[in-house]
Scaffold this motif. Structure first.
Motif, PDB file in Angstrom:
ATOM      1  N   ILE A 125      -6.850  20.210 -30.060  1.00  0.00           N
ATOM      2  CA  ILE A 125      -5.597  20.146 -30.819  1.00  0.00           C
ATOM      3  C   ILE A 125      -5.461  18.784 -31.488  1.00  0.00           C
ATOM      4  CG2 ILE A 125      -3.084  20.192 -30.620  1.00  0.00           C
ATOM      5  CD1 ILE A 125      -3.491  22.196 -28.269  1.00  0.00           C
ATOM      6  N   GLU A 126      -5.750  17.715 -30.750  1.00  0.00           N
ATOM      7  CA  GLU A 126      -5.677  16.365 -31.296  1.00  0.00           C
ATOM      8  C   GLU A 126      -6.687  16.156 -32.421  1.00  0.00           C
ATOM      9  OE1 GLU A 126      -6.233  13.846 -27.947  1.00  0.00           O
ATOM     10  OE2 GLU A 126      -4.266  14.285 -27.079  1.00  0.00           O
TER      11      GLU A 126
ATOM     12  N   GLN B  14      -5.416  17.732 -35.488  1.00  0.00           N
ATOM     13  CA  GLN B  14      -4.349  16.886 -36.028  1.00  0.00           C
ATOM     14  C   GLN B  14      -4.926  15.684 -36.780  1.00  0.00           C
ATOM     15  OE1 GLN B  14      -1.928  15.941 -32.620  1.00  0.00           O
ATOM     16  NE2 GLN B  14      -0.721  17.813 -32.777  1.00  0.00           N
ATOM     17  N   GLN B  15      -6.079  15.229 -36.327  1.00  0.00           N
ATOM     18  CA  GLN B  15      -6.735  14.087 -36.987  1.00  0.00           C
ATOM     19  C   GLN B  15      -7.043  14.389 -38.447  1.00  0.00           C
ATOM     20  OE1 GLN B  15     -10.013  12.337 -34.737  1.00  0.00           O
ATOM     21  NE2 GLN B  15     -11.024  11.752 -36.639  1.00  0.00           N
TER      22      GLN B  15
ATOM     23  N   PRO C 136      -6.293  20.051 -25.116  1.00  0.00           N
ATOM     24  CA  PRO C 136      -5.568  18.999 -25.842  1.00  0.00           C
ATOM     25  C   PRO C 136      -6.485  18.240 -26.801  1.00  0.00           C
ATOM     26  CG  PRO C 136      -5.050  18.925 -23.495  1.00  0.00           C
ATOM     27  CD  PRO C 136      -6.207  19.862 -23.650  1.00  0.00           C
ATOM     28  N   ARG C 137      -7.763  18.097 -26.422  1.00  0.00           N
ATOM     29  CA  ARG C 137      -8.702  17.370 -27.280  1.00  0.00           C
ATOM     30  C   ARG C 137      -8.887  18.082 -28.612  1.00  0.00           C
ATOM     31  NH1 ARG C 137     -10.550  17.602 -22.375  1.00  0.00           N
ATOM     32  NH2 ARG C 137     -12.070  19.247 -22.780  1.00  0.00           N
TER      33      ARG C 137
ATOM     34  N   MET D 190      -4.408  10.182 -34.922  1.00  0.00           N
ATOM     35  CA  MET D 190      -2.956  10.368 -34.826  1.00  0.00           C
ATOM     36  C   MET D 190      -2.361  10.487 -36.227  1.00  0.00           C
ATOM     37  SD  MET D 190      -2.230  10.436 -31.626  1.00  0.00           S
ATOM     38  CE  MET D 190      -0.458  10.184 -31.651  1.00  0.00           C
TER      39      MET D 190
ATOM     40  N   SER E 103     -17.169  13.521 -33.409  1.00  0.00           N
ATOM     41  CA  SER E 103     -16.082  14.426 -33.014  1.00  0.00           C
ATOM     42  C   SER E 103     -16.615  15.633 -32.246  1.00  0.00           C
ATOM     43  CB  SER E 103     -15.272  14.882 -34.239  1.00  0.00           C
ATOM     44  OG  SER E 103     -16.073  15.621 -35.134  1.00  0.00           O
TER      45      SER E 103
ATOM     46  N   GLN F   1     -14.386   9.876 -25.495  1.00  0.00           N
ATOM     47  CA  GLN F   1     -13.217   9.187 -26.041  1.00  0.00           C
ATOM     48  C   GLN F   1     -12.526   8.332 -24.995  1.00  0.00           C
ATOM     49  OE1 GLN F   1     -13.502  12.304 -25.212  1.00  0.00           O
ATOM     50  NE2 GLN F   1     -11.576  13.292 -24.704  1.00  0.00           N
TER      51      GLN F   1
END
Length: 202
Positions: A23-24, A27-28, A20-21, A1, A181, A166
């Motif tokens: 994209i997140e 962002q990480q 969404p994974r 985050m 990841s 996750q």
């Protein structure tokens, strides 16, 4: 985050995935694509197709699909595909509980591999760079109650191998050898290296 003190680095990159994974995960590492495209391709494996070949083919197919969908000029396109495999058997994403149960029974108490291919293309020159990686995941032996409770959670839906590392399934994973990841959906080191190769990030 991303904390309130950080600002996402908006890159001139179209992401050929509405996951969404992914994209997140981007962002990480403080990255946000300027455009997100939901590509729709046939993900059926070819006869006797090996997992690594499969993800490489699909990543490139997503790239080509994204090129046709773009309605604006974007300098770069990022595409990726991830699959879990027990030996040479590809465990496709599913929304069918019975298929998911077969996958999880197959993975129970054994090692498997998670393969991902990441592709970054420069749209103006047509230059394409690819990184393919795999991670070895060791599952514990699932009890019948663990299996049915996990299936009841519906967390497995549309996940590679019918589990999400996750989420709840993290409690089933004894060991991971390689990129964590990658198991979630995008190998961040390899992806960052592709960006660095084009001078997009330091």
């Amino acid at each position: 985050m991303i904390s309130s003190a950080q600002q996402l680095c908006k890159l001139p990159v179209a992401l050929a995935s509405a996951s969404p994974r992914r994209i997140e995960l981007l962002q990480q590492i403080n990255i946000a694509p300027c455009t997100v495209l939901a590509t729709d391709i046939d993900e059926t494996p070819l006869k006797q197709e090996l997992p690594r070949v499969y993800v490489e083919r699909l990543a490139h197919a997503k790239l080509e699909a994204a090129k046709t969908q773009l309605k604006e000029s974007v300098p770069f396109i990022l595409a990726a595909d991830t699959v879990a495999a027990a030996g040479s058997r590809i465990l496709n994403k599913t929304t069918d509980r019975h298929v998911a149960e077969k996958h999880l029974r197959l993975l129970s108490g054994r090692r498997h591999r998670v393969h991902t291919s990441v592709v970054l293309s420069e749209t103006k020159t047509g230059r394409v760079s690819t990184r393919s990686v795999y991670t070895v995941v060791q599952f514990s032996r699932l009890t019948e109650k663990q299996l049915q409770t996990y299936l009841d959670s519906n967390e497995w839906q549309s996940k590679a191998g019918s589990y999400a590392a996750q989420g709840i399934a993290a409690s089933f994973i004894k060991a991971i050898n390689g990129s964590h990841s990658n198991v979630v959906g995008l190998p961040l080191f390899e992806t960052a290296q592709l960006f660095r190769g084009y001078g997009l990030i330091p």
